[in-house]
Design a protein around this motif. Structure first.
Motif, PDB file in Angstrom:
ATOM      1  N   GLU A   1      30.150  45.334  46.413  1.00 28.57           N
ATOM      2  CA  GLU A   1      30.757  46.203  45.406  1.00 28.57           C
ATOM      3  C   GLU A   1      32.278  46.058  45.361  1.00 28.57           C
ATOM      4  OE1 GLU A   1      29.270  50.152  46.083  1.00 28.57           O
ATOM      5  OE2 GLU A   1      27.272  49.583  45.366  1.00 28.57           O
ATOM      6  N   ARG A   2      32.871  45.901  46.525  1.00 32.27           N
ATOM      7  CA  ARG A   2      34.318  45.739  46.595  1.00 32.27           C
ATOM      8  C   ARG A   2      34.712  44.440  45.881  1.00 32.27           C
ATOM      9  NH1 ARG A   2      34.642  47.297  51.925  1.00 32.27           N
ATOM     10  NH2 ARG A   2      34.595  45.120  52.520  1.00 32.27           N
ATOM     11  N   ASP A   3      33.921  43.408  46.175  1.00 32.68           N
ATOM     12  CA  ASP A   3      34.143  42.110  45.573  1.00 32.68           C
ATOM     13  C   ASP A   3      33.981  42.205  44.048  1.00 32.68           C
ATOM     14  OD1 ASP A   3      34.868  39.578  46.149  1.00 32.68           O
ATOM     15  OD2 ASP A   3      32.831  38.794  46.294  1.00 32.68           O
TER      16      ASP A   3
ATOM     17  N   SER B   1      36.932  43.771  42.445  1.00 29.36           N
ATOM     18  CA  SER B   1      38.078  42.876  42.347  1.00 29.36           C
ATOM     19  C   SER B   1      37.838  41.813  41.269  1.00 29.36           C
ATOM     20  CB  SER B   1      38.411  42.255  43.707  1.00 29.36           C
ATOM     21  OG  SER B   1      37.848  40.988  43.824  1.00 29.36           O
ATOM     22  N   GLN B   2      36.567  41.440  41.065  1.00 29.16           N
ATOM     23  CA  GLN B   2      36.253  40.497  39.993  1.00 29.16           C
ATOM     24  C   GLN B   2      36.487  41.134  38.635  1.00 29.16           C
ATOM     25  OE1 GLN B   2      35.753  37.446  40.445  1.00 29.16           O
ATOM     26  NE2 GLN B   2      35.222  37.342  42.598  1.00 29.16           N
TER      27      GLN B   2
ATOM     28  N   MET C   1      40.004  40.863  37.756  1.00 33.43           N
ATOM     29  CA  MET C   1      40.353  39.521  37.291  1.00 33.43           C
ATOM     30  C   MET C   1      40.003  39.352  35.818  1.00 33.43           C
ATOM     31  SD  MET C   1      41.880  37.729  39.370  1.00 33.43           S
ATOM     32  CE  MET C   1      42.321  37.755  41.095  1.00 33.43           C
ATOM     33  N   ASP C   2      38.863  39.924  35.452  1.00 42.25           N
ATOM     34  CA  ASP C   2      38.406  39.917  34.081  1.00 42.25           C
ATOM     35  C   ASP C   2      39.459  40.561  33.165  1.00 42.25           C
ATOM     36  OD1 ASP C   2      36.008  39.654  32.273  1.00 42.25           O
ATOM     37  OD2 ASP C   2      36.446  41.782  32.057  1.00 42.25           O
ATOM     38  N   THR C   3      39.975  41.711  33.591  1.00 39.21           N
ATOM     39  CA  THR C   3      40.999  42.408  32.803  1.00 39.21           C
ATOM     40  C   THR C   3      42.277  41.584  32.755  1.00 39.21           C
ATOM     41  OG1 THR C   3      40.062  44.468  33.610  1.00 39.21           O
ATOM     42  CG2 THR C   3      42.174  44.620  32.486  1.00 39.21           C
ATOM     43  N   ARG C   4      42.672  41.036  33.894  1.00 39.89           N
ATOM     44  CA  ARG C   4      43.878  40.201  33.930  1.00 39.89           C
ATOM     45  C   ARG C   4      43.749  39.026  32.964  1.00 39.89           C
ATOM     46  NH1 ARG C   4      45.969  38.767  39.934  1.00 39.89           N
ATOM     47  NH2 ARG C   4      45.557  40.758  40.919  1.00 39.89           N
ATOM     48  N   TYR C   5      42.550  38.412  32.967  1.00 43.02           N
ATOM     49  CA  TYR C   5      42.312  37.275  32.075  1.00 43.02           C
ATOM     50  C   TYR C   5      42.495  37.689  30.620  1.00 43.02           C
ATOM     51  CZ  TYR C   5      39.564  34.033  29.237  1.00 43.02           C
ATOM     52  OH  TYR C   5      39.151  33.186  28.247  1.00 43.02           O
TER      53      TYR C   5
ATOM     54  N   ALA D   1      43.640  48.059  35.889  1.00 35.25           N
ATOM     55  CA  ALA D   1      42.489  47.256  36.309  1.00 35.25           C
ATOM     56  C   ALA D   1      42.041  47.735  37.671  1.00 35.25           C
ATOM     57  CB  ALA D   1      42.864  45.770  36.373  1.00 35.25           C
ATOM     58  N   ALA D   2      40.740  48.033  37.796  1.00 36.53           N
ATOM     59  CA  ALA D   2      40.164  48.520  39.059  1.00 36.53           C
ATOM     60  C   ALA D   2      40.965  49.708  39.593  1.00 36.53           C
ATOM     61  CB  ALA D   2      40.082  47.389  40.089  1.00 36.53           C
TER      62      ALA D   2
END
Lengths: 135, 135
Positions: free
Chosen positions: A6-8, A11-12, A15-19, B111-112
């Motif tokens: 879940e933590r991973d 964080s993924q 990354m999706d939002t950053r992208y 994000a997160a």
């Protein structure tokens, strides 16, 4: 293990939002294409603008159809070959919808078992104007 | 449900790869900062170059320390205010390591559960040269 997953996962998602933010913030026109299907899997507003359409129109479209005189197989092959070659020179193409000359710089990468091409588009006319202006 | 989660997880991993490719392919210099800690959480090679350091040196560095005469709290506040304002004008700052004037355009996003600033950096000197060339 479930918590680690879940933590991973969290964080993924970040990354999706950053992208997505980076896609819209960059001033580069970007189109992402699946090598397998030859279809546009993502593009930003600047990319859609240079191709002469809107994001909803172009999402899922066959990339070869967006350029004049290009057959699908041959087209994807030349983009992929360029992406793996050492030459920095982009391909010069005529966009069908906008009827403008674009310089296309592809980068190939593998994600989730699929080969993708991230293509940077540039108006050929603009590049010439800037070079003239600076010379 | 487990399979759906795995499928989702796989597609998130793909986004992660797309993000990393886009960060290096874009010609924009980009630095991502955590608003909470004031530290650089990511940057690309172009961003490191404009700040006058390398990626490993700058990863995790306090962003306010990278600019002359900026105190941490005040600095992050002004970047965040600019990011949410309607003005398109970037902040003009002097980078400490490179001693070059940079124009910083921040975009804030969540994000997160964490607020992040994605900052586009540009050399102020280069912007003036291009404008002169085109006028």
């Amino acid at each position: 293990a479930q918590m680690a997953l879940e933590r991973d996962y969290e964080s993924q998602r970040e990354m999706d939002t950053r992208y997505r933010v980076l896609m819209e913030v960059t001033r580069d026109a970007v189109v992402v294409v699946s090598v397998g299907t030859g279809r546009i899997v993502d593009l930003n507003t600047a990319g859609a603008h240079l191709l002469g359409g809107t994001k909803p129109e172009l999402m899922g479209a066959a990339i070869a159809q967006e350029f004049e005189g290009r057959r699908r197989g041959e087209f994807l092959e030349s983009l992929t070959n360029l992406a793996v070659s050492d030459t920095a020179a982009p391909i010069d193409l005529l966009a069908r919808r906008s009827q403008s000359r674009l310089l296309v710089t592809p980068t190939v990468f593998r994600a989730a078992g699929e080969r993708l091409l991230l293509c940077r588009l540039e108006s050929a006319a603009k590049v010439v104007a800037v070079q003239d202006g600076l010379s």
